[in-house]
Motif scaffolding. Structure first.
Motif, PDB file in Angstrom:
ATOM      1  N   LEU A 208       0.834  -1.205   0.000  1.00 12.53           N
ATOM      2  CA  LEU A 208       0.000   0.000   0.000  1.00 12.53           C
ATOM      3  C   LEU A 208       0.867   1.253   0.000  1.00 12.53           C
ATOM      4  N   ARG A 263      -9.059   3.701   7.496  1.00 12.55           N
ATOM      5  CA  ARG A 263      -9.224   2.365   6.930  1.00 12.55           C
ATOM      6  C   ARG A 263      -8.510   1.318   7.778  1.00 12.55           C
ATOM      7  N   TRP A 272      -9.530  -2.626   8.699  1.00 14.63           N
ATOM      8  CA  TRP A 272      -8.660  -3.739   9.025  1.00 14.63           C
ATOM      9  C   TRP A 272      -8.560  -3.981  10.534  1.00 14.63           C
TER      10      TRP A 272
ATOM     11  N   PHE B 178      -5.352  -1.436  -1.214  1.00 19.77           N
ATOM     12  CA  PHE B 178      -5.766  -2.119   0.010  1.00 19.77           C
ATOM     13  C   PHE B 178      -6.077  -3.585  -0.284  1.00 19.77           C
TER      14      PHE B 178
END
Lengths: 346, 346
Positions: A208, A263, A272, B178
């Motif tokens: 990422l 996120r 996550w 992601f």
């Protein structure tokens, strides 16, 4: 015969793309005489007539006038009385790309070419210049994508030639990417007992982070390389460019960092569900890497240009690969400090 | 007045870049009369004279001849006797980029523009077409680098405008990246007790593998997108292209795979001193990922073109990001099988 002569000029010079067929007159010629010369011109000379060139007896270029202008001039007027004196011309050894750019800048249909003693030996037409520019552009685009070589048509190249155009950069980047692995190994080897799980979590965000850095860097390099190619910015504008890019990449980087933090922190299936400490690492490393990528992505092409190189050699894959390794160092150093503040180590 | 009329044509159409100043004559005009018309033409009309257009009374285009041709023609000859009948022309609603490409293809200095009833309303000159093509090219280059927007000069854009051009793709790619993390998480979560160390070793090669895939993919996409832009290949050539790219990427991929195996297997400081099993994983995953990247990198731009889209939307960052996630799946699946053959699991 003309072909043999043209080949004696340096490679990629104006001499190699010029034509020796042009219409020339003495300064004392009347319009009636000029018209007669054009009527009697060979088919080759005639094909390229947009301008009439006025030469002295020793073939120095004194002036030029257009066919159009001639049509509006009475038959008894002399060439020297309607010509534009001191027209733009280029030496025969000038690089063909440079000649093409001069032609495009002035919007002329043709430009006169002088030999080393200042005698006119030919013209380069806008048509031929256009082809040169298109080839140069193709080479730039390919170079920027990490492909080496001339602007030959894709289907005309053999498999082996295609391999030869791609392997050099891939090999260089491949060796460079091993350095990225070395960075990972370094942080793995220095990892303390008990920090393994934390390190494993950190590893999950590596694609990422280096992806975001590579993409941001590609955007910047594309923008700056194109601006340099069009002459919108020059190497001397580096300070202005870097200031703008720092502003843009800060805005972009903090946006991505904020989203990355959210996120990483919120629970699945959208997020996550990472602890705040780790999510903070991601959120803070992202702007640092994006800003770093923008710095590298703008300064390297400008530096190449300043050093007299083609800025397109600082290809998008090169910038991505460079940002991969250096971005990881930023990531792990941010992680060390942020996690350290939470009393954690890896 | 002309400006207002031109603005009433559709955006980005030929009508918006044409000039209404051109020299027109009836088919029965003699060369002497044509010359008189040119002499009496307004300065604006005169500026664009390269061709004389022969129109019927209801303004339908019957033919065209060049100024040059006129000069070689006796004064009493009629326009209809020297004109080229049925000249190439384009409807006023044609996209300006399309008009520019037609002009460039034929190498004309100007092209006549007809309204919907077939009457001639203007010409587009090569100069103006050149500018259109350059802008289109800039937009393509930027799109390919993942930047959205028009070909406006870099320094004329505000910081905020630069952000707006870059953030959309970065956000899309960020969300996509992601997914790459999800791939890593999947293989981490399914990892067995005792396989942790092996997994940690595998992780060290992740940047190398996705980097090689991204770089190889960028090269292919650049090459194919440029070939499509120049018309060297069309969407219908997809089978030929994919066959060539499979051959090239096999050669490139196995070369990288061989070097990757050697580098991983031999001891430091040059190599990484990994066991043969792990080195084999790297050596075998590399060609698979490179071949996969070449497939994606050639088919996606061709597919976009086939679907009537600009192939440059399949930007280099997009291909890299796509190959990141999918390449990792290939990597871990190769690892599972190769390590399995050694009785190892992770």
């Amino acid at each position: 015969d003309e072909i043999r002569r043209l080949h004696s000029y340096p490679e990629d010079s104006a001499g190699q793309i010029m034509t020796e067929d042009f219409v020339e007159v003495f300064p004392t010629a009347t319009m009636a005489e000029v018209l007669a010369i054009i009527r009697d011109a060979s088919e080759e000379e005639f094909e390229t007539v947009n301008y009439v060139y006025v030469l002295s007896e020793d073939r120095h270029l004194l002036g030029v006038f257009s066919l159009r202008r001639m049509l509006r001039t009475p038959a008894e007027v002399l060439a020297r009385d309607i010509m534009n004196a001191d027209p733009v011309s280029v030496p025969v050894e000038t690089k063909e790309e440079e000649v093409a750019r001069i032609l495009a800048r002035y919007g002329f249909a043709a430009i006169p070419i002088l030999d080393l003693r200042g005698r006119m030996v030919g013209i380069v037409t806008a048509d031929d210049a256009q082809e040169v520019l298109e080839e140069a552009q193709t080479e730039d685009v390919l170079a920027f994508g990490g492909v080496v070589g001339d602007a030959e048509a894709y289907l005309s190249l053999s498999i082996w030639q295609l391999v030869k155009r791609r392997l050099p950069w891939l090999l260089i980047l491949f060796v460079a990417e091993f350095f990225t692995g070395n960075v990972l190994r370094y942080y793995t080897n220095t990892s303390e007992k008990g920090g393994d799980t934390l390190l494993a979590q950190l590893m999950l965000f590596v694609p990422l982070l280096i992806g975001a850095g590579g993409n941001a860097g590609s955007q910047v390099t594309t923008t700056i390389t194109r601006a340099l190619a069009l002459g919108e910015v020059t190497a001397r504008d580096w300070l202005l460019v870097i200031r703008r890019e720092l502003a843009v990449s800060s805005l972009v980087g903090f946006t991505l960092g904020f989203l990355g933090f959210i996120r990483a922190a919120i629970p699945g299936p959208i997020g996550w569900g990472q602890p705040v400490s780790l999510s903070l690492v991601v959120g803070m490393a992202l702007p640092c890497i994006v800003i770093w990528a923008a710095t590298v992505g703008s300064l390297l092409p400008i530096g190449a240009k300043g050093a007299g190189q083609d800025p397109a050699v600082m290809s998008a894959p090169f910038i991505s690969t460079f940002v991969d390794a250096t971005g990881l160092i930023i990531y792990f150093e941010v992680a060390r400090r942020v996690l350290g503040a939470y009393g954690l180590s890896f």
